[in-house]
Design a protein around this motif. Structure first.
Motif, PDB file in Angstrom:
ATOM      1  N   SER A  93       0.829  -1.211   0.000  1.00  0.00           N
ATOM      2  CA  SER A  93       0.000   0.000   0.000  1.00  0.00           C
ATOM      3  C   SER A  93       0.860   1.257   0.000  1.00  0.00           C
ATOM      4  CB  SER A  93      -0.925  -0.009   1.228  1.00  0.00           C
ATOM      5  OG  SER A  93      -1.683   1.161   1.289  1.00  0.00           O
ATOM      6  N   ASP A  94       1.933   1.243   0.782  1.00  0.00           N
ATOM      7  CA  ASP A  94       2.813   2.402   0.850  1.00  0.00           C
ATOM      8  C   ASP A  94       3.521   2.629  -0.483  1.00  0.00           C
ATOM      9  OD1 ASP A  94       3.961   4.498   2.540  1.00  0.00           O
ATOM     10  OD2 ASP A  94       5.840   3.435   2.214  1.00  0.00           O
ATOM     11  N   LEU A  95       3.963   1.543  -1.110  1.00  0.00           N
ATOM     12  CA  LEU A  95       4.621   1.664  -2.413  1.00  0.00           C
ATOM     13  C   LEU A  95       3.665   2.209  -3.472  1.00  0.00           C
ATOM     14  CD1 LEU A  95       6.944  -1.467  -2.774  1.00  0.00           C
ATOM     15  CD2 LEU A  95       7.604   0.935  -2.811  1.00  0.00           C
ATOM     16  N   SER A  96       2.405   1.729  -3.448  1.00  0.00           N
ATOM     17  CA  SER A  96       1.412   2.204  -4.418  1.00  0.00           C
ATOM     18  C   SER A  96       1.218   3.706  -4.300  1.00  0.00           C
ATOM     19  CB  SER A  96       0.077   1.476  -4.202  1.00  0.00           C
ATOM     20  OG  SER A  96       0.200   0.090  -4.412  1.00  0.00           O
ATOM     21  N   THR A  97       1.225   4.205  -3.063  1.00  0.00           N
ATOM     22  CA  THR A  97       1.057   5.645  -2.847  1.00  0.00           C
ATOM     23  C   THR A  97       2.276   6.424  -3.337  1.00  0.00           C
ATOM     24  OG1 THR A  97      -0.310   5.197  -0.896  1.00  0.00           O
ATOM     25  CG2 THR A  97       0.593   7.409  -1.102  1.00  0.00           C
ATOM     26  N   LYS A  98       3.462   5.884  -3.078  1.00  0.00           N
ATOM     27  CA  LYS A  98       4.687   6.593  -3.453  1.00  0.00           C
ATOM     28  C   LYS A  98       4.888   6.670  -4.967  1.00  0.00           C
ATOM     29  CE  LYS A  98       7.614   6.160   0.632  1.00  0.00           C
ATOM     30  NZ  LYS A  98       8.920   5.681   1.166  1.00  0.00           N
ATOM     31  N   VAL A  99       4.523   5.607  -5.685  1.00  0.00           N
ATOM     32  CA  VAL A  99       4.790   5.584  -7.132  1.00  0.00           C
ATOM     33  C   VAL A  99       3.680   6.222  -7.955  1.00  0.00           C
ATOM     34  CG1 VAL A  99       6.187   3.499  -6.919  1.00  0.00           C
ATOM     35  CG2 VAL A  99       3.756   3.287  -7.463  1.00  0.00           C
ATOM     36  N   SER A 100       2.540   6.560  -7.339  1.00  0.00           N
ATOM     37  CA  SER A 100       1.409   7.106  -8.096  1.00  0.00           C
ATOM     38  C   SER A 100       1.744   8.380  -8.869  1.00  0.00           C
ATOM     39  CB  SER A 100       0.208   7.338  -7.167  1.00  0.00           C
ATOM     40  OG  SER A 100       0.532   8.249  -6.141  1.00  0.00           O
ATOM     41  N   PRO A 101       2.596   9.295  -8.357  1.00  0.00           N
ATOM     42  CA  PRO A 101       2.922  10.481  -9.162  1.00  0.00           C
ATOM     43  C   PRO A 101       3.730  10.156 -10.419  1.00  0.00           C
ATOM     44  CG  PRO A 101       3.417  10.855  -6.836  1.00  0.00           C
ATOM     45  CD  PRO A 101       3.178   9.390  -6.999  1.00  0.00           C
ATOM     46  N   TYR A 102       4.343   8.967 -10.453  1.00  0.00           N
ATOM     47  CA  TYR A 102       5.243   8.629 -11.556  1.00  0.00           C
ATOM     48  C   TYR A 102       4.662   7.562 -12.495  1.00  0.00           C
ATOM     49  CZ  TYR A 102       7.841  10.565  -7.681  1.00  0.00           C
ATOM     50  OH  TYR A 102       8.231  11.358  -6.629  1.00  0.00           O
ATOM     51  N   PHE A 103       3.598   6.894 -12.048  1.00  0.00           N
ATOM     52  CA  PHE A 103       2.947   5.895 -12.903  1.00  0.00           C
ATOM     53  C   PHE A 103       1.427   6.075 -12.960  1.00  0.00           C
ATOM     54  CE2 PHE A 103       6.734   3.754 -11.127  1.00  0.00           C
ATOM     55  CZ  PHE A 103       7.444   3.597 -12.302  1.00  0.00           C
ATOM     56  N   GLY A 104       0.882   7.049 -12.245  1.00  0.00           N
ATOM     57  CA  GLY A 104      -0.557   7.220 -12.184  1.00  0.00           C
ATOM     58  C   GLY A 104      -1.161   6.320 -11.118  1.00  0.00           C
ATOM     59  N   LEU A 105      -2.469   6.144 -11.179  1.00  0.00           N
ATOM     60  CA  LEU A 105      -3.129   5.260 -10.221  1.00  0.00           C
ATOM     61  C   LEU A 105      -2.606   3.843 -10.421  1.00  0.00           C
ATOM     62  CD1 LEU A 105      -6.807   6.526 -10.446  1.00  0.00           C
ATOM     63  CD2 LEU A 105      -5.204   6.901  -8.583  1.00  0.00           C
ATOM     64  N   SER A 106      -2.046   3.275  -9.404  1.00  0.00           N
ATOM     65  CA  SER A 106      -1.421   1.963  -9.558  1.00  0.00           C
ATOM     66  C   SER A 106      -1.612   1.121  -8.311  1.00  0.00           C
ATOM     67  CB  SER A 106       0.076   2.109  -9.861  1.00  0.00           C
ATOM     68  OG  SER A 106       0.711   2.794  -8.797  1.00  0.00           O
ATOM     69  N   THR A 107      -1.474  -0.176  -8.512  1.00  0.00           N
ATOM     70  CA  THR A 107      -1.522  -1.143  -7.424  1.00  0.00           C
ATOM     71  C   THR A 107      -0.225  -1.938  -7.437  1.00  0.00           C
ATOM     72  OG1 THR A 107      -3.921  -1.345  -7.589  1.00  0.00           O
ATOM     73  CG2 THR A 107      -2.751  -3.109  -6.437  1.00  0.00           C
ATOM     74  N   THR A 108       0.410  -2.035  -6.294  1.00  0.00           N
ATOM     75  CA  THR A 108       1.680  -2.745  -6.187  1.00  0.00           C
ATOM     76  C   THR A 108       1.449  -4.111  -5.558  1.00  0.00           C
ATOM     77  OG1 THR A 108       2.842  -0.651  -5.882  1.00  0.00           O
ATOM     78  CG2 THR A 108       4.020  -2.665  -5.275  1.00  0.00           C
ATOM     79  N   LEU A 109       2.050  -5.121  -6.143  1.00  0.00           N
ATOM     80  CA  LEU A 109       1.940  -6.482  -5.632  1.00  0.00           C
ATOM     81  C   LEU A 109       3.338  -7.051  -5.457  1.00  0.00           C
ATOM     82  CD1 LEU A 109       0.190  -8.945  -4.892  1.00  0.00           C
ATOM     83  CD2 LEU A 109       0.274  -9.616  -7.300  1.00  0.00           C
ATOM     84  N   ILE A 110       3.634  -7.490  -4.246  1.00  0.00           N
ATOM     85  CA  ILE A 110       4.926  -8.102  -3.940  1.00  0.00           C
ATOM     86  C   ILE A 110       4.737  -9.619  -3.894  1.00  0.00           C
ATOM     87  CG2 ILE A 110       6.777  -8.301  -2.243  1.00  0.00           C
ATOM     88  CD1 ILE A 110       6.049  -5.460  -1.323  1.00  0.00           C
ATOM     89  N   VAL A 111       5.464 -10.330  -4.734  1.00  0.00           N
ATOM     90  CA  VAL A 111       5.325 -11.783  -4.828  1.00  0.00           C
ATOM     91  C   VAL A 111       6.576 -12.437  -4.258  1.00  0.00           C
ATOM     92  CG1 VAL A 111       4.898 -13.741  -6.346  1.00  0.00           C
ATOM     93  CG2 VAL A 111       3.920 -11.498  -6.896  1.00  0.00           C
ATOM     94  N   LEU A 112       6.397 -13.249  -3.217  1.00  0.00           N
ATOM     95  CA  LEU A 112       7.508 -13.937  -2.578  1.00  0.00           C
ATOM     96  C   LEU A 112       7.545 -15.393  -3.028  1.00  0.00           C
ATOM     97  CD1 LEU A 112       7.096 -12.685   1.100  1.00  0.00           C
ATOM     98  CD2 LEU A 112       8.579 -11.736  -0.638  1.00  0.00           C
TER      99      LEU A 112
END
Length: 247
Positions: A148-167
């Motif tokens: 969630s924090d990453l999605s908020t940080k990258v939104s100015p550079y990629f627009g509305l986005s959802t980040t998914l971390i796959v382990l």
């Protein structure tokens, strides 16, 4: 509402008290066994007492029925009130959902009209996250917070986005996937530059072996297009290279 509940409980207790008292008297009278030489006058007095108590039983029964009816009415009224409140709460909840949907829609339209910013040279602080803890603790809640924090940080550079971390715990590898809507297709060139910059900064993340991007772009003819690419590397010491790109 609470007063009605307590009144209903009080009526139920009163009904039980009257019932137990009448039942006790009835059983006591039925247990009386007169000897054969009992005087007739005493038998008449006993019959009179039984008849009088029988009349009290009938009166008590009428009171019990009355109290039960009142209690039933109070319970029914309470249920109607609860149903009405539930209906109002449901309507308010639906209204809030509609308002939230409109707000998100307006927010999405507003962000989609804003130009995509250039990725900062100093990065967004990817290496500051506790990546190693994702493998050691297997804390899903912490992973969700990081996404969630990453999605908020990258939104100015990629627009509305959802980040998914796959382990991948067995191979101790980590993938990051970003998907979202970046608005106008005019942002395509800037997005490509930001993707490369993100991949460059992500080289400092231990055990990260793959990064995938998928962005929805709106063309001039209002047709949605998709831009996607994949970066990969063999180990954490190597640099990311673009292995797949579709547009």
């Amino acid at each position: 509402m609470i007063i009605i509940h307590w009144v209903s409980v009080g009526l139920a207790i009163l009904v039980l008290v009257v019932w137990f008292r009448r039942m006790f008297i009835k059983l006591q009278l039925e247990r009386i066994r007169l000897p054969k030489n009992t005087p007739v006058s005493f038998q008449r007095k006993l019959d009179y007492v039984k008849q009088a108590e029988q009349g009290k039983h009938v009166s008590a029964l009428l009171f019990v029925v009355f109290f039960m009816a009142v209690g039933l009415l109070l319970v029914s009224f309470s249920l109607f009130q609860m149903d009405h409140q539930l209906h109002q709460t449901t309507e308010q909840n639906n209204q809030l959902k509609d308002e939230l949907y409109l707000i998100k829609k307006e927010q999405k339209q507003l962000i989609s009209k804003m130009p995509i910013k250039a990725y900062p040279q100093k990065g967004i602080g990817l290496k500051d996250y506790s990546w190693e803890e994702l493998f050691s603790e297997e804390n899903r809640e912490k992973q969700y917070q990081m996404e969630s924090d990453l999605s908020t940080k990258v939104s100015p550079y990629f627009g509305l986005s959802t980040t998914l971390i796959v382990l991948d715990v067995p191979t101790q590898t980590l993938n990051i996937a970003l998907a979202g809507d970046s608005g106008s297709e005019d942002n395509r060139k800037q997005i490509k530059e930001n993707v490369k910059a993100f991949a460059k900064e992500a080289e400092d993340i231990s055990k990260l072996t793959q990064i995938t991007f998928q962005m929805n772009l709106m063309s001039d003819k209002e047709k949605k297009k998709t831009y996607s690419c994949t970066f990969s590397r063999e180990n954490e010491e190597a640099s990311f290279s673009l292995v797949q790109e579709e547009e």
